[in-house]
Design an enzyme around this catalytic site. Sequence first.
Site, short mmCIF file in Angstrom:
data_model
loop_
_atom_site.label_atom_id
_atom_site.label_comp_id
_atom_site.label_asym_id
_atom_site.label_seq_id
_atom_site.Cartn_x
_atom_site.Cartn_y
_atom_site.Cartn_z
N ASP A 231 15.81 -16.42 -8.70
CA ASP A 231 16.31 -15.33 -8.98
C ASP A 231 15.96 -14.16 -8.08
O ASP A 231 15.25 -13.25 -9.01
CB ASP A 231 17.60 -14.86 -10.11
CG ASP A 231 18.11 -16.20 -11.15
OD1 ASP A 231 18.43 -16.74 -9.59
OD2 ASP A 231 18.53 -16.35 -11.40
N HIS A 245 13.43 -19.00 -12.64
CA HIS A 245 13.56 -19.84 -14.48
C HIS A 245 13.25 -20.68 -13.86
O HIS A 245 13.59 -21.89 -12.78
CB HIS A 245 15.46 -19.96 -13.89
CG HIS A 245 16.01 -19.27 -14.34
ND1 HIS A 245 16.38 -18.67 -15.92
CD2 HIS A 245 16.62 -17.96 -13.55
CE1 HIS A 245 16.89 -17.08 -15.64
NE2 HIS A 245 16.86 -16.74 -14.34
#
Length: 455
Positions: A231, A245
Amino acid sequence: MISASSITAILAFCASSASAWVIGKEQTETHPKMTWQRCTGKGGNSCTNVNGEIVIDANWRWLHVTSGYTNCFDGNEWNKTACPNNDACAKNCAIEGSDYRGSYGITTSGNSLTLKFVTKAQSSTNIGSRTYLMKDANSYEMFKLIGNEFTFDVDLSQLPCGLNGALYFVSMPEKGHGTPGAKYGTGYCDAQCARDLKYIDGKANAEGWQASSSDPNAGVGKRGACCAEMDVWEANSISTALTPHSCQPEGYSVCEDDKCGGTYSLDRYAGSCDANGCDFNPYRVGVKDFYGKGKTVDTSKKMTVITQFLGSGNQLTELKRFYVQDGKVISNPEPTIPGMTGNSITQEWCNTQKNVFQEEIYPFNEFGGMASMGKGMELGMVLVMSLWDDHYANMLWLDSNYPTAADPAKPGVARGECDITSGVPADVESANPNAQVVFSNIKFGPIGSTFQQPA
Ligand SMILES: *[C@@H]1O[C@H](CO)[C@@H](O)[C@H](O)[C@H]1NC(C)=O
């Protein structure tokens, strides 16, 4: 030991390759064109245009029976006659092309992409969208991030509390998954092991579907699609976060039921990905005057966002961030909360964050941390640009105090200035239908090639 249920799963998996959505004939699929730049050399002076195109994810599209106009997916439910099971559903239903502007509020112009929040068409109201950058009509552009930097301009002055104008990368397959493939925006996966997808790995996700109680357009299926997620930018005009992540496996994998973990499952931590991430949100590490309207990075105007992926091969060592606004380069700030140092994300930074925030569960390292993030990147990642509101946590994890019951003075709880009652999708949709985000001027190339980095 092989259980009866896993044998069923293997058989179902083998049978899946035969079926696929039929392509509908009501609307031709014409991708909006968008240019971006590949840079070489130094300082953003040697960049050449690349002709790209944008595709909307398959989930947003009209699905109807091949024999007529009856919806296969209506509101947030599957038609049980057309879709008694996943294989039959994929055979009985057709997926349509998109009216990008009219139905979804998606427009491009030159090097810019605008995503509008609420779009009212004749017979439908659309909320937000998720789009991918394509190399050509049938393949996603695959980015190898390590050793490179990714730069874009963004105007999110029109994004209030509760909205997220996101730019991120996921290890999706280049051609989508199954037919109709990337041209129709299939193959999405992320670190929440997305179970709200209507189509996964070549067949429908209709079996076991539970319609959402709050979202009139969505639900959760039995299967989910997982993969590593970087992200780069989750943001509105109040808060921003940069968050890797990790997942193991790093690439596309299909999960079942609550074993998927993530947002859509009962146990958030039961899956094969880090649903939380190791984030850098300036406000959350104590720098409350850095990002927002009238602040150091002023979200009332357009800004340039640079993200560097330092490392080589599949070794990702550091994620660095710079901003440029009004011709001035602004470095990411140093944390001010005690115990944390460094203005970039490294494995050590994530380890420190775990200790300082004292979260009971900090799954980033359990799924390989920065090392597996690097492996996910080495697979090649697809660029996602989206605008969304949050039916699970009202985006409070980005822009408010979260968990809402925790003491906001405890390190890591305060993430932004929004009230803990803000971000309810029904409220945001009625109060801010005209919200929008504009992404433009994308540049990609080796470290130092997209902007004038201070010495
Ligand atoms: C479901 O689809 C069938 C055709 O396959 C159609 O006859 C029926 O009306 C549909 N049901 C609903 C509730 O739309």
